[in-house]
Design an enzyme around this catalytic site. Structure first.
Site, PDB file in Angstrom:
ATOM      1  N   ASP A  90       0.851  -1.193   0.000  1.00 52.80           N
ATOM      2  CA  ASP A  90       0.000   0.000   0.000  1.00 52.80           C
ATOM      3  C   ASP A  90       0.883   1.237   0.000  1.00 52.80           C
ATOM      4  O   ASP A  90       1.980   1.229   0.582  1.00 52.80           O
ATOM      5  CB  ASP A  90      -0.902   0.025   1.230  1.00 52.80           C
ATOM      6  CG  ASP A  90      -1.966  -1.058   1.189  1.00 52.80           C
ATOM      7  OD1 ASP A  90      -2.487  -1.330   0.100  1.00 52.80           O
ATOM      8  OD2 ASP A  90      -2.268  -1.631   2.250  1.00 52.80           O
ATOM      9  N   ASP A 142      -7.035  -1.197  -4.650  1.00 51.44           N
ATOM     10  CA  ASP A 142      -8.153  -0.820  -3.777  1.00 51.44           C
ATOM     11  C   ASP A 142      -9.011   0.257  -4.446  1.00 51.44           C
ATOM     12  O   ASP A 142     -10.240   0.255  -4.335  1.00 51.44           O
ATOM     13  CB  ASP A 142      -7.639  -0.285  -2.437  1.00 51.44           C
ATOM     14  CG  ASP A 142      -6.911  -1.334  -1.612  1.00 51.44           C
ATOM     15  OD1 ASP A 142      -7.271  -2.518  -1.723  1.00 51.44           O
ATOM     16  OD2 ASP A 142      -5.999  -0.969  -0.860  1.00 51.44           O
TER      17      ASP A 142
END
Length: 204
Positions: free
Chosen positions: A147, A181
């Site tokens: 991330d 995401d």
């Protein structure tokens, strides 16, 4: 160009973007490294997680991680089957591509879980290497998701007159997430905002 060909190009392009960014982050930054993109409100901040969305941690252990990865693979297979079904039914292009976004997002994070543990060493206190001599940091299905997108739009103390949280120090928006995401979020939002009638019409 047919919808099928456009869809294949779309999926390949989205997956390539997601993986190129993740691999660059993994091979150029250590956990916790960050740099500003636009002022203080958009940063690249490198973290890893065990497979939860938006940087949320999972403490389920090795068995839980394996089950989560298997569940995601089954879910992706189901989404892929549904996209093929939509193509056969000649569903609206927007519906098909919205599901393709969700499909790409799920696959993007599954790739991390399946292969990153095998392909890279860990990123703690070092920049990871691709195919390190000593092997990767985790077995198949146990890799961590990369991330990096961080949007701390507001950081500071809340006014004291706000009930409950008044005077507290907050960071908004705190979650750190990745491009995959974003694909999932955008796909879901498009379906909710623009294509609800497609599903309600089918039920009718």
């Amino acid at each position: 160009m047919s919808v099928q060909k456009k869809l294949i190009i779309f999926i390949i392009a989205l997956l390539a973007i997601d993986q190129v960014v993740k691999i660059w982050i993994k091979t150029h930054m250590m956990i916790g490294d960050e740099f500003n993109v636009f002022g203080e409100w958009f940063k690249i901040h490198f973290i890893e997680n065990n497979g939860m969305a938006f940087g949320m941690a999972s403490e389920s252990g090795k068995t839980g991680k394996t089950l989560l990865s298997i569940f995601r693979i089954i879910a992706v297979a189901g989404i892929g089957w549904y996209i093929l079904k939509l193509l056969k039914e000649k569903a609206p292009t927007g519906v098909i591509f919205s599901f393709a976004l969700i499909f790409c997002g799920a696959i993007g994070n599954i790739i991390d879980s399946m292969f990153y543990g095998l392909l890279f060493n860990d990123s703690y206190s070092q920049i990871a290497s691709f195919l390190p001599e000593g092997g990767g940091y985790a077995p198949f299905l146990h890799g961590r998701v990369v991330d990096m997108l961080y949007f701390p739009l507001y950081e500071g103390f809340l006014p004291h007159w706000i009930p409950i949280w008044g005077g507290d120090y907050i960071v908004f928006f705190r979650p750190i997430f990745n491009i995959a995401d974003s694909y999932i979020t955008i796909g879901v939002i498009l379906l909710i905002l623009f294509y609800r009638k497609f599903f309600t019409g089918k039920k009718a």
